[in-house]
Design a protein around this motif. Sequence first.
Motif, PDB file in Angstrom:
ATOM      1  N   ARG A 139     -97.128  56.747  24.145  1.00 47.66           N
ATOM      2  CA  ARG A 139     -95.690  56.988  24.260  1.00 47.66           C
ATOM      3  C   ARG A 139     -95.369  58.474  24.156  1.00 47.66           C
ATOM      4  O   ARG A 139     -94.487  58.978  24.861  1.00 47.66           O
ATOM      5  CB  ARG A 139     -94.938  56.220  23.177  1.00 47.66           C
ATOM      6  N   SER A 140     -96.072  59.171  23.263  1.00 47.97           N
ATOM      7  CA  SER A 140     -95.852  60.605  23.112  1.00 47.97           C
ATOM      8  C   SER A 140     -96.128  61.337  24.424  1.00 47.97           C
ATOM      9  O   SER A 140     -95.353  62.196  24.855  1.00 47.97           O
ATOM     10  CB  SER A 140     -96.751  61.157  22.001  1.00 47.97           C
ATOM     11  N   ASN A 141     -97.229  60.980  25.069  1.00 48.66           N
ATOM     12  CA  ASN A 141     -97.562  61.602  26.358  1.00 48.66           C
ATOM     13  C   ASN A 141     -96.540  61.225  27.429  1.00 48.66           C
ATOM     14  O   ASN A 141     -96.187  62.042  28.285  1.00 48.66           O
ATOM     15  CB  ASN A 141     -98.966  61.169  26.797  1.00 48.66           C
ATOM     16  N   CYS A 142     -96.067  59.981  27.375  1.00 47.27           N
ATOM     17  CA  CYS A 142     -95.057  59.525  28.334  1.00 47.27           C
ATOM     18  C   CYS A 142     -93.746  60.282  28.149  1.00 47.27           C
ATOM     19  O   CYS A 142     -93.127  60.738  29.124  1.00 47.27           O
ATOM     20  CB  CYS A 142     -94.849  58.015  28.173  1.00 47.27           C
ATOM     21  N   PHE A 143     -93.304  60.442  26.892  1.00 44.14           N
ATOM     22  CA  PHE A 143     -92.075  61.181  26.622  1.00 44.14           C
ATOM     23  C   PHE A 143     -92.205  62.636  27.070  1.00 44.14           C
ATOM     24  O   PHE A 143     -91.261  63.222  27.596  1.00 44.14           O
ATOM     25  CB  PHE A 143     -91.741  61.133  25.125  1.00 44.14           C
ATOM     26  N   HIS A 144     -93.377  63.213  26.842  1.00 46.32           N
ATOM     27  CA  HIS A 144     -93.599  64.605  27.231  1.00 46.32           C
ATOM     28  C   HIS A 144     -93.510  64.760  28.748  1.00 46.32           C
ATOM     29  O   HIS A 144     -92.994  65.771  29.244  1.00 46.32           O
ATOM     30  CB  HIS A 144     -94.976  65.064  26.738  1.00 46.32           C
ATOM     31  N   LYS A 145     -93.984  63.765  29.456  1.00 44.38           N
ATOM     32  CA  LYS A 145     -94.020  63.834  30.916  1.00 44.38           C
ATOM     33  C   LYS A 145     -92.686  63.455  31.557  1.00 44.38           C
ATOM     34  O   LYS A 145     -92.232  64.100  32.515  1.00 44.38           O
ATOM     35  CB  LYS A 145     -95.119  62.902  31.437  1.00 44.38           C
ATOM     36  N   HIS A 146     -92.024  62.422  31.035  1.00 36.65           N
ATOM     37  CA  HIS A 146     -90.830  61.879  31.691  1.00 36.65           C
ATOM     38  C   HIS A 146     -89.533  62.160  30.934  1.00 36.65           C
ATOM     39  O   HIS A 146     -88.456  61.769  31.412  1.00 36.65           O
ATOM     40  CB  HIS A 146     -90.982  60.369  31.872  1.00 36.65           C
ATOM     41  N   GLY A 147     -89.611  62.787  29.765  1.00 38.58           N
ATOM     42  CA  GLY A 147     -88.408  63.063  28.997  1.00 38.58           C
ATOM     43  C   GLY A 147     -88.158  62.025  27.914  1.00 38.58           C
ATOM     44  O   GLY A 147     -88.652  60.900  27.993  1.00 38.58           O
ATOM     45  N   GLY A 151     -88.062  54.999  28.843  1.00 41.16           N
ATOM     46  CA  GLY A 151     -88.338  53.832  28.002  1.00 41.16           C
ATOM     47  C   GLY A 151     -89.690  53.910  27.327  1.00 41.16           C
ATOM     48  O   GLY A 151     -89.809  53.791  26.108  1.00 41.16           O
ATOM     49  N   CYS A 152     -90.722  54.129  28.103  1.00 44.64           N
ATOM     50  CA  CYS A 152     -92.090  54.313  27.606  1.00 44.64           C
ATOM     51  C   CYS A 152     -92.527  53.213  26.629  1.00 44.64           C
ATOM     52  O   CYS A 152     -93.126  53.481  25.590  1.00 44.64           O
ATOM     53  CB  CYS A 152     -92.237  55.670  26.926  1.00 44.64           C
ATOM     54  N   HIS A 153     -92.208  51.967  26.963  1.00 48.24           N
ATOM     55  CA  HIS A 153     -92.601  50.861  26.087  1.00 48.24           C
ATOM     56  C   HIS A 153     -94.023  50.423  26.396  1.00 48.24           C
ATOM     57  O   HIS A 153     -94.450  50.384  27.546  1.00 48.24           O
ATOM     58  CB  HIS A 153     -91.645  49.679  26.255  1.00 48.24           C
ATOM     59  N   GLU A 154     -94.755  50.116  25.337  1.00 44.68           N
ATOM     60  CA  GLU A 154     -96.148  49.673  25.462  1.00 44.68           C
ATOM     61  C   GLU A 154     -96.380  48.480  24.551  1.00 44.68           C
ATOM     62  O   GLU A 154     -95.824  48.415  23.454  1.00 44.68           O
ATOM     63  CB  GLU A 154     -97.121  50.798  25.068  1.00 44.68           C
ATOM     64  N   SER A 155     -97.207  47.546  24.997  1.00 44.81           N
ATOM     65  CA  SER A 155     -97.576  46.414  24.151  1.00 44.81           C
ATOM     66  C   SER A 155     -98.638  46.839  23.148  1.00 44.81           C
ATOM     67  O   SER A 155     -99.566  47.587  23.483  1.00 44.81           O
ATOM     68  CB  SER A 155     -98.103  45.267  25.005  1.00 44.81           C
ATOM     69  N   ASN A 156     -98.513  46.380  21.909  1.00 48.16           N
ATOM     70  CA  ASN A 156     -99.508  46.689  20.880  1.00 48.16           C
ATOM     71  C   ASN A 156    -100.797  45.888  21.056  1.00 48.16           C
ATOM     72  O   ASN A 156    -101.865  46.311  20.604  1.00 48.16           O
ATOM     73  CB  ASN A 156     -98.947  46.360  19.490  1.00 48.16           C
ATOM     74  N   ASN A 157    -100.707  44.737  21.694  1.00 47.98           N
ATOM     75  CA  ASN A 157    -101.820  43.788  21.689  1.00 47.98           C
ATOM     76  C   ASN A 157    -103.128  44.316  22.274  1.00 47.98           C
ATOM     77  O   ASN A 157    -104.189  44.091  21.675  1.00 47.98           O
ATOM     78  CB  ASN A 157    -101.406  42.490  22.385  1.00 47.98           C
ATOM     79  N   PRO A 158    -103.126  45.006  23.436  1.00 46.55           N
ATOM     80  CA  PRO A 158    -104.401  45.532  23.940  1.00 46.55           C
ATOM     81  C   PRO A 158    -105.087  46.478  22.961  1.00 46.55           C
ATOM     82  O   PRO A 158    -106.313  46.499  22.856  1.00 46.55           O
ATOM     83  CB  PRO A 158    -104.000  46.257  25.229  1.00 46.55           C
ATOM     84  N   PHE A 159    -104.285  47.229  22.207  1.00 48.64           N
ATOM     85  CA  PHE A 159    -104.850  48.185  21.265  1.00 48.64           C
ATOM     86  C   PHE A 159    -105.375  47.491  20.007  1.00 48.64           C
ATOM     87  O   PHE A 159    -106.344  47.957  19.395  1.00 48.64           O
ATOM     88  CB  PHE A 159    -103.799  49.245  20.921  1.00 48.64           C
ATOM     89  N   PHE A 308     -90.616  62.744  15.455  1.00 50.33           N
ATOM     90  CA  PHE A 308     -91.240  63.921  16.076  1.00 50.33           C
ATOM     91  C   PHE A 308     -91.585  63.619  17.538  1.00 50.33           C
ATOM     92  O   PHE A 308     -92.133  62.576  17.842  1.00 50.33           O
ATOM     93  CB  PHE A 308     -92.540  64.289  15.350  1.00 50.33           C
ATOM     94  N   TYR A 309     -91.262  64.550  18.433  1.00 52.01           N
ATOM     95  CA  TYR A 309     -91.704  64.455  19.828  1.00 52.01           C
ATOM     96  C   TYR A 309     -92.638  65.606  20.187  1.00 52.01           C
ATOM     97  O   TYR A 309     -93.584  65.431  20.935  1.00 52.01           O
ATOM     98  CB  TYR A 309     -90.490  64.491  20.770  1.00 52.01           C
ATOM     99  N   GLU A 310     -92.334  66.781  19.683  1.00 54.21           N
ATOM    100  CA  GLU A 310     -93.099  67.971  20.039  1.00 54.21           C
ATOM    101  C   GLU A 310     -93.565  68.679  18.769  1.00 54.21           C
ATOM    102  O   GLU A 310     -92.900  68.582  17.729  1.00 54.21           O
ATOM    103  CB  GLU A 310     -92.242  68.931  20.878  1.00 54.21           C
ATOM    104  N   PRO A 311     -94.691  69.435  18.825  1.00 55.31           N
ATOM    105  CA  PRO A 311     -95.603  69.507  19.962  1.00 55.31           C
ATOM    106  C   PRO A 311     -96.355  68.177  20.144  1.00 55.31           C
ATOM    107  O   PRO A 311     -96.953  67.678  19.182  1.00 55.31           O
ATOM    108  CB  PRO A 311     -96.546  70.651  19.604  1.00 55.31           C
ATOM    109  N   PHE A 312     -96.297  67.645  21.344  1.00 56.06           N
ATOM    110  CA  PHE A 312     -96.818  66.307  21.577  1.00 56.06           C
ATOM    111  C   PHE A 312     -98.309  66.218  21.284  1.00 56.06           C
ATOM    112  O   PHE A 312     -98.801  65.200  20.807  1.00 56.06           O
ATOM    113  CB  PHE A 312     -96.518  65.861  23.015  1.00 56.06           C
ATOM    114  N   TRP A 313     -99.054  67.313  21.542  1.00 48.91           N
ATOM    115  CA  TRP A 313    -100.504  67.284  21.319  1.00 48.91           C
ATOM    116  C   TRP A 313    -100.832  67.169  19.833  1.00 48.91           C
ATOM    117  O   TRP A 313    -101.821  66.539  19.447  1.00 48.91           O
ATOM    118  CB  TRP A 313    -101.158  68.536  21.909  1.00 48.91           C
ATOM    119  N   LEU A 314     -99.973  67.767  18.983  1.00 52.25           N
ATOM    120  CA  LEU A 314    -100.211  67.697  17.545  1.00 52.25           C
ATOM    121  C   LEU A 314     -99.872  66.300  17.018  1.00 52.25           C
ATOM    122  O   LEU A 314    -100.579  65.753  16.163  1.00 52.25           O
ATOM    123  CB  LEU A 314     -99.374  68.755  16.822  1.00 52.25           C
ATOM    124  N   VAL A 315     -98.804  65.704  17.557  1.00 56.84           N
ATOM    125  CA  VAL A 315     -98.457  64.329  17.200  1.00 56.84           C
ATOM    126  C   VAL A 315     -99.589  63.389  17.620  1.00 56.84           C
ATOM    127  O   VAL A 315     -99.972  62.479  16.886  1.00 56.84           O
ATOM    128  CB  VAL A 315     -97.128  63.914  17.861  1.00 56.84           C
TER     129      VAL A 315
END
Length: 472
Positions: A139-147, A151-159, A308-315
């Motif tokens: 989600r952090s990478n998605c927010f960084h890329k798309h703002g 939405g950037c929703h992801e299912s927890n189950n695969p993880f 926190f959103y930024e710095p996204f790499w540190l998050v």
Amino acid sequence: MERSLSVSMGGGFDDTSKFDDDGRPKRTGTVLTTSAHIITAVIGSGVLSLAWATAQLGWIAGPVALVAFSVITWFTSLLLADCYRAPDGSRNYTYMDAVRSHLGGMKVQLCGIAQYSNLVGITIGYAITTSISMVAIKRSNCFHKHGHAAGCHESNNPFIIIFGIFQIILSQIPNFHKLSFLSLIAAVMSFAYSFIGLGLSIAKIANDGVSGNTSLTGTRIGKELSGTDKMWNTFSALGDIAFAYAFSTVLIEIQDTLKSHPRENQYMKRASCIGISVSTIFYMLCGLIGYAAFGNKAPGNFLTGFGFYEPFWLVDFANVCIVVHLVGAYQVFCQPIFAFVEGWSKQKWPESKFITREYMINLSPLGLFPFSFYRLVWRTAYVILTTILAMLFPFFNDFVGLLGAASFWPLTVYFPIQMYIAQARIPKYSFTWIWLKILSLVCLIISLLAAAGSVQGLIKSLQKFQLFKSES
């Protein structure tokens, strides 16, 4: 019985210097490795909810609760350290063994139910938390890329499934004595993400100032929060803090890794003091500075709730550290379960080669590791079960609070106090007996209130929950 295990492949006997007085492989643990085990067990997912917990309690009750739980945990850990040796001088390998040797009777069964159900719950909780951190990276990478409006929703189950696959592999580590390297890595990771969360909170305060949305009593009653909800959230916050200090369940097992010498209890007390002191400092900093940064809107998990959103790499890096830490912490809490079931199975079916036979495998540079088909099958089944349950109950805060409430009084307070009273032969109705009983009663009330708050939160979450469709 156990000495016979020292027979070598060549038909002779291994050097007895490789074994302790009880016939088990020589223990090599030190204060450093034991402290690492404790820090790994204590600084877990609990630290992530402390800013939220402080927000429910406010500037007065928040710090008081953190210090109080720390002092109580430290005090009872000292009592537990003295219970490693039974009255006859023999070793207690597990928490339940200690209760059996000092108290006996029905208390042994009650302890077993409390301890092992709590350990199972913690492993489920760690699977949930790890998946949330994995999702947070995407989600952090998605927010960084798309703002940030995306939405950037992801299912927890695969993880959760990915986490389970890793644990199936790591669960083949035979016992606690082989976990030192994993605990050291996990302890370093816990420091890393705690420092990062702390640093990001300080940076937010430096940039925006202390949040104006804080108060001495925490979240305010108003349109968004009724008085009843405030009460339940306060109780749940106490459960979260109790969970943050939940390591008593594995203290005896950790102590059993120390080198054999007549002062194991003194070394364990030193390690407990180090581990709990370090953990409390981090907890106070993360809870209070996190609250100062986010105020009463502090997220339930301050590294994945996207305060926190930024710095996204540190998050992202912080969440990777959480994942690595919890991978190791899962094993720390699993090992007592594995040891109990496997020990019981060997006693129940001593003639079964499937259960008792082990093969030595050379895993250089790690050395010889015992492998068992029974261990492979049953431990794999256990990990699969906890993985499925984590997919069924993906509620971080309420689940954490319920675990803390359910385990704090019986395992951290009641049994250590009862064993100390029996061991020291403290007279009934003496001053020491009375104040220890009062302490136990107060902690029981707190645990019941915390459990009530967490159950109420779970009920609310379940009303909106769709099976196997958890999303972050």
